[in-house]
Scaffold this motif. Structure first.
Motif, PDB file in Angstrom:
ATOM      1  N   ARG A  26      -3.418  -1.274  -8.524  1.00 14.91           N
ATOM      2  CA  ARG A  26      -4.799  -0.843  -8.325  1.00 14.91           C
ATOM      3  C   ARG A  26      -4.822   0.529  -7.661  1.00 14.91           C
ATOM      4  NH1 ARG A  26      -7.371  -6.654  -6.161  1.00 14.91           N
ATOM      5  NH2 ARG A  26      -6.037  -7.952  -7.516  1.00 14.91           N
ATOM      6  N   ILE A  27      -5.737   1.370  -8.102  1.00 12.02           N
ATOM      7  CA  ILE A  27      -5.836   2.724  -7.567  1.00 12.02           C
ATOM      8  C   ILE A  27      -7.054   2.820  -6.664  1.00 12.02           C
ATOM      9  CG2 ILE A  27      -6.119   5.164  -8.141  1.00 12.02           C
ATOM     10  CD1 ILE A  27      -4.756   4.567 -10.822  1.00 12.02           C
ATOM     11  N   GLU A  28      -6.820   3.160  -5.416  1.00  7.32           N
ATOM     12  CA  GLU A  28      -7.897   3.368  -4.447  1.00  7.32           C
ATOM     13  C   GLU A  28      -7.669   4.736  -3.801  1.00  7.32           C
ATOM     14  OE1 GLU A  28      -8.310   0.144  -1.699  1.00  7.32           O
ATOM     15  OE2 GLU A  28      -8.935  -1.283  -3.265  1.00  7.32           O
ATOM     16  N   VAL A  71      -0.046  -4.053  -5.836  1.00 12.25           N
ATOM     17  CA  VAL A  71       0.295  -2.739  -5.294  1.00 12.25           C
ATOM     18  C   VAL A  71      -0.937  -1.846  -5.365  1.00 12.25           C
ATOM     19  CG1 VAL A  71       1.697  -0.674  -5.575  1.00 12.25           C
ATOM     20  CG2 VAL A  71       2.724  -2.923  -5.912  1.00 12.25           C
ATOM     21  N   TYR A  72      -1.348  -1.364  -4.212  1.00  8.42           N
ATOM     22  CA  TYR A  72      -2.465  -0.416  -4.135  1.00  8.42           C
ATOM     23  C   TYR A  72      -1.890   0.988  -4.015  1.00  8.42           C
ATOM     24  CZ  TYR A  72      -5.590  -4.360  -3.156  1.00  8.42           C
ATOM     25  OH  TYR A  72      -6.312  -5.529  -3.231  1.00  8.42           O
ATOM     26  N   LEU A  73      -2.260   1.843  -4.935  1.00  8.29           N
ATOM     27  CA  LEU A  73      -1.899   3.251  -4.849  1.00  8.29           C
ATOM     28  C   LEU A  73      -3.050   4.004  -4.190  1.00  8.29           C
ATOM     29  CD1 LEU A  73      -0.346   4.044  -8.356  1.00  8.29           C
ATOM     30  CD2 LEU A  73       0.816   3.309  -6.272  1.00  8.29           C
ATOM     31  N   HIS A  74      -2.727   4.797  -3.186  1.00 10.97           N
ATOM     32  CA  HIS A  74      -3.745   5.580  -2.483  1.00 10.97           C
ATOM     33  C   HIS A  74      -3.445   7.067  -2.667  1.00 10.97           C
ATOM     34  CE1 HIS A  74      -5.345   1.970  -0.629  1.00 10.97           C
ATOM     35  NE2 HIS A  74      -4.136   1.650  -0.218  1.00 10.97           N
ATOM     36  N   PRO A  75      -3.818   7.626  -3.813  1.00  7.10           N
ATOM     37  CA  PRO A  75      -3.643   9.064  -4.017  1.00  7.10           C
ATOM     38  C   PRO A  75      -4.768   9.831  -3.332  1.00  7.10           C
ATOM     39  CG  PRO A  75      -4.675   8.113  -5.931  1.00  7.10           C
ATOM     40  CD  PRO A  75      -4.415   6.963  -4.984  1.00  7.10           C
ATOM     41  N   PRO A  76      -4.585  11.125  -3.115  1.00  6.87           N
ATOM     42  CA  PRO A  76      -5.690  11.929  -2.588  1.00  6.87           C
ATOM     43  C   PRO A  76      -6.803  12.040  -3.625  1.00  6.87           C
ATOM     44  CG  PRO A  76      -3.815  13.313  -3.165  1.00  6.87           C
ATOM     45  CD  PRO A  76      -3.357  11.907  -3.318  1.00  6.87           C
ATOM     46  N   ALA A  77      -8.025  11.984  -3.158  1.00  3.72           N
ATOM     47  CA  ALA A  77      -9.182  12.070  -4.053  1.00  3.72           C
ATOM     48  C   ALA A  77      -9.359  13.506  -4.552  1.00  3.72           C
ATOM     49  CB  ALA A  77     -10.439  11.597  -3.333  1.00  3.72           C
ATOM     50  N   ALA A  78     -10.270  13.647  -5.493  1.00  7.98           N
ATOM     51  CA  ALA A  78     -10.468  14.947  -6.142  1.00  7.98           C
ATOM     52  C   ALA A  78     -10.962  16.010  -5.172  1.00  7.98           C
ATOM     53  CB  ALA A  78     -11.451  14.801  -7.301  1.00  7.98           C
ATOM     54  N   ASP A  79     -11.598  15.620  -4.055  1.00  5.76           N
ATOM     55  CA  ASP A  79     -12.064  16.625  -3.093  1.00  5.76           C
ATOM     56  C   ASP A  79     -10.888  17.340  -2.426  1.00  5.76           C
ATOM     57  OD1 ASP A  79     -11.434  14.224  -1.634  1.00  5.76           O
ATOM     58  OD2 ASP A  79     -12.527  15.025   0.088  1.00  5.76           O
ATOM     59  N   ILE A  80      -9.701  16.751  -2.502  1.00  5.15           N
ATOM     60  CA  ILE A  80      -8.510  17.366  -1.919  1.00  5.15           C
ATOM     61  C   ILE A  80      -7.725  18.143  -2.967  1.00  5.15           C
ATOM     62  CG2 ILE A  80      -6.275  16.890  -0.829  1.00  5.15           C
ATOM     63  CD1 ILE A  80      -7.597  14.518   0.572  1.00  5.15           C
ATOM     64  N   THR A  81      -7.469  17.516  -4.106  1.00  2.00           N
ATOM     65  CA  THR A  81      -6.579  18.115  -5.106  1.00  2.00           C
ATOM     66  C   THR A  81      -7.297  18.817  -6.249  1.00  2.00           C
ATOM     67  OG1 THR A  81      -6.501  16.106  -6.446  1.00  2.00           O
ATOM     68  CG2 THR A  81      -4.889  16.294  -4.645  1.00  2.00           C
ATOM     69  N   GLY A  82      -8.582  18.513  -6.434  1.00  2.00           N
ATOM     70  CA  GLY A  82      -9.290  19.038  -7.594  1.00  2.00           C
ATOM     71  C   GLY A  82      -8.964  18.288  -8.867  1.00  2.00           C
ATOM     72  N   HIS A  99       0.854  -1.192   0.000  1.00  2.00           N
ATOM     73  CA  HIS A  99       0.000   0.000   0.000  1.00  2.00           C
ATOM     74  C   HIS A  99       0.886   1.238   0.000  1.00  2.00           C
ATOM     75  CE1 HIS A  99      -3.872  -2.065   0.794  1.00  2.00           C
ATOM     76  NE2 HIS A  99      -3.089  -2.953   1.382  1.00  2.00           N
ATOM     77  N   LEU A 100       0.757   2.050  -1.050  1.00  2.00           N
ATOM     78  CA  LEU A 100       1.546   3.267  -1.197  1.00  2.00           C
ATOM     79  C   LEU A 100       0.621   4.486  -1.157  1.00  2.00           C
ATOM     80  CD1 LEU A 100       3.940   2.192  -4.096  1.00  2.00           C
ATOM     81  CD2 LEU A 100       4.391   2.136  -1.640  1.00  2.00           C
ATOM     82  N   PHE A 101       0.967   5.447  -0.322  1.00  2.00           N
ATOM     83  CA  PHE A 101       0.156   6.651  -0.155  1.00  2.00           C
ATOM     84  C   PHE A 101       0.848   7.820  -0.853  1.00  2.00           C
ATOM     85  CE2 PHE A 101      -0.864   3.771   3.222  1.00  2.00           C
ATOM     86  CZ  PHE A 101      -2.220   3.928   3.451  1.00  2.00           C
ATOM     87  N   LEU A 102       0.114   8.509  -1.698  1.00  2.00           N
ATOM     88  CA  LEU A 102       0.648   9.657  -2.426  1.00  2.00           C
ATOM     89  C   LEU A 102       0.100  10.940  -1.803  1.00  2.00           C
ATOM     90  CD1 LEU A 102       0.147   8.458  -6.133  1.00  2.00           C
ATOM     91  CD2 LEU A 102       2.018   7.927  -4.554  1.00  2.00           C
ATOM     92  N   SER A 103       1.008  11.809  -1.358  1.00  2.00           N
ATOM     93  CA  SER A 103       0.545  13.050  -0.754  1.00  2.00           C
ATOM     94  C   SER A 103       0.069  14.040  -1.814  1.00  2.00           C
ATOM     95  CB  SER A 103       1.663  13.683   0.085  1.00  2.00           C
ATOM     96  OG  SER A 103       2.793  13.959  -0.718  1.00  2.00           O
ATOM     97  N   VAL A 119       8.042  10.133  -8.804  1.00  2.00           N
ATOM     98  CA  VAL A 119       8.936   9.519  -9.794  1.00  2.00           C
ATOM     99  C   VAL A 119       9.150   8.033  -9.510  1.00  2.00           C
ATOM    100  CG1 VAL A 119      11.076  10.093  -8.550  1.00  2.00           C
ATOM    101  CG2 VAL A 119      11.105   9.849 -11.043  1.00  2.00           C
ATOM    102  N   GLY A 120       9.034   7.626  -8.256  1.00  2.00           N
ATOM    103  CA  GLY A 120       9.194   6.215  -7.911  1.00  2.00           C
ATOM    104  C   GLY A 120       8.140   5.313  -8.517  1.00  2.00           C
ATOM    105  N   LEU A 121       7.021   5.864  -8.966  1.00  2.00           N
ATOM    106  CA  LEU A 121       5.996   5.036  -9.596  1.00  2.00           C
ATOM    107  C   LEU A 121       6.532   4.304 -10.818  1.00  2.00           C
ATOM    108  CD1 LEU A 121       2.861   7.397  -9.480  1.00  2.00           C
ATOM    109  CD2 LEU A 121       3.433   5.538  -7.910  1.00  2.00           C
ATOM    110  N   PHE A 122       7.490   4.915 -11.497  1.00  2.00           N
ATOM    111  CA  PHE A 122       8.027   4.309 -12.710  1.00  2.00           C
ATOM    112  C   PHE A 122       8.811   3.023 -12.428  1.00  2.00           C
ATOM    113  CE2 PHE A 122       7.809   8.928 -13.674  1.00  2.00           C
ATOM    114  CZ  PHE A 122       6.902   8.866 -14.726  1.00  2.00           C
ATOM    115  N   TYR A 123       9.242   2.848 -11.201  1.00  2.00           N
ATOM    116  CA  TYR A 123      10.079   1.698 -10.852  1.00  2.00           C
ATOM    117  C   TYR A 123       9.295   0.561 -10.176  1.00  2.00           C
ATOM    118  CZ  TYR A 123      13.598   5.251 -11.734  1.00  2.00           C
ATOM    119  OH  TYR A 123      14.346   6.246 -12.314  1.00  2.00           O
TER     120      TYR A 123
END
Length: 215
Positions: free
Chosen positions: A73-75, A34-45, A8-12, A20-24
């Motif tokens: 997977r993106i969550e 691998v689950y990517l946990h980026p901030p949702a659109a309510d945070i970043t737009g 589980h990887l959290f993207l601030s 850049v580490g996503l490429f590796y």
């Protein structure tokens, strides 16, 4: 086995120095989910799936997102409370050049970068074991007219080490780890920064790349 567990990887946020580490990932975790946990659109737009698809696409990456040679997977996580891998995770919006997300993982740790100094971070991190907080500058720069411009520029998007120490003290955390240090500064500057923080009274440290900290 630990080697078979999902990652589980959290993207601030999406600034290149942070993603850049996503490429590796295919080389690092070829047989793991691998689950990517980026901030949702309510945070970043920004729509997280579309944004990551743009980042992980040709000609910047050997593969487009849908063709990545791994189980990715993106969550996305909106502001508020969640459960990730059976652990409670809270997310809050932070102020940066572009909005970023801060994460609280149970009562274990809070991760806060890139962000200006925010008193709400102290409440968010109340009584966690570890606060990992950015420290782009020492915090003494504004005391010298010759370096005051450095502080005024930094504080529009970042935090000083001394500000981070104040937040850690207000939150009552056990340990403070300074992260997101300015790579153009010397080791001596960073050690000066650490000494200043410790004088404030926080149990603080700077970790080397690859160093592990048990909670």
């Amino acid at each position: 086995m630990a080697g078979d567990r999902p990652v589980h990887l959290f993207l601030s946020h999406y600034h290149l120095d942070h993603i850049v580490g996503l490429f590796y990932l295919p080389a690092m975790f070829p047989k793991r989910t691998v689950y990517l946990h980026p901030p949702a659109a309510d945070i970043t737009g920004r729509d997280p799936s579309a944004t990551i698809a743009t980042i992980l696409s040709k000609p910047f990456n050997p593969h487009n997102l849908e063709d990545m040679p791994m189980d990715m997977r993106i969550e996305a996580l909106s502001a508020g409370s969640h459960e990730v891998a059976g652990i409670p995770v809270r997310v809050r919006r932070q102020t940066h050049a572009d909005p970023s997300a801060g994460f609280r993982v149970g009562d274990y740790m809070v991760f806060a970068t890139d962000t200006v100094a925010d008193q709400d971070t102290a409440e968010f991190a109340h009584k966690v074991s570890l606060l990992v907080h950015e420290a782009w500058i020492d915090g003494i720069e504004e005391q010298d007219p010759s370096t005051e411009h450095i502080a005024s520029g930094a504080y529009t998007a970042h935090t000083s080490a001394r500000q981070a120490a104040g937040l850690a003290a207000a939150a009552g955390v056990d340990k403070l780890v300074l992260c997101h240090l300015n790579p153009l500064r010397s080791d001596g500057y960073h050690q000066q920064m650490l000494a200043g923080v410790r004088a404030i009274g926080a149990g603080s440290m700077i970790l080397e790349d690859g160093e592990r900290l048990e909670l």
